[in-house]
Design an enzyme around this catalytic site. Structure first.
Site, PDB file in Angstrom:
ATOM      1  CB  CYS A  36      -0.893  -0.008   1.231  1.00 14.96           C
ATOM      2  SG  CYS A  36      -1.867   1.498   1.443  1.00 14.96           S
TER       3      CYS A  36
ATOM      4  CG  ASP B   3      -2.814  -3.793  -0.540  1.00 16.96           C
ATOM      5  OD1 ASP B   3      -3.527  -4.035   0.454  1.00 16.96           O
ATOM      6  OD2 ASP B   3      -2.500  -2.641  -0.881  1.00 16.96           O
TER       7      ASP B   3
END
Length: 127
Positions: free
Chosen positions: A40, A47
């Site tokens: 992120c 992620d």
């Protein structure tokens, strides 16, 4: 440094291996990459996503180890869901010049939010 880390670190998208498509007929190639990871850009948290790639090749096809290495280069990059999928789409569209291409990133839920990003060459924007 382990050999896999070295291959990912040294991978240059400009030299991504592609092969000639000698088939006389049109066909769809479907590739699933279930271990995509990026970080992120705000928090740095990882992620995770499954990337679905489909394309109708023109004169070139991507070599499978090359696409795996390319996808793994995102592992420690701070990049948004949207930016990562658009970059993958644009890179493959430019490198392969396919007759049609679609890239979907189905990201694992985080904070009760599930995101799916889809880029496709036949996208029609509603009026």
């Amino acid at each position: 440094m382990r050999y896999g880390e070295k291959e990912i670190k040294e991978f240059d998208v400009e030299n991504m291996e592609v092969w000639p498509n000698d088939a006389k007929n049109d066909y769809v190639i479907k590739i699933t990459l279930p271990e995509f990871m990026c970080c992120c850009p705000r928090s740095g948290y990882p992620d995770f996503a499954t990337i679905y790639l489909e394309y109708i090749p023109n004169k070139l096809v991507v070599e499978l180890k090359a696409i795996k290495l390319y996808i793994n280069t995102f592992m420690y990059r701070n990049v948004s869901h949207e930016a990562s999928i658009n970059e993958i789409y644009n890179t493959l569209k430019e490198k392969l010049d396919p007759k049609w291409i679609k890239v979907v990133g189905d990201f694992n839920p985080r904070g009760n939010v599930h995101t799916v990003i889809e880029c496709r060459s036949d996208l029609v924007v509603p009026q």
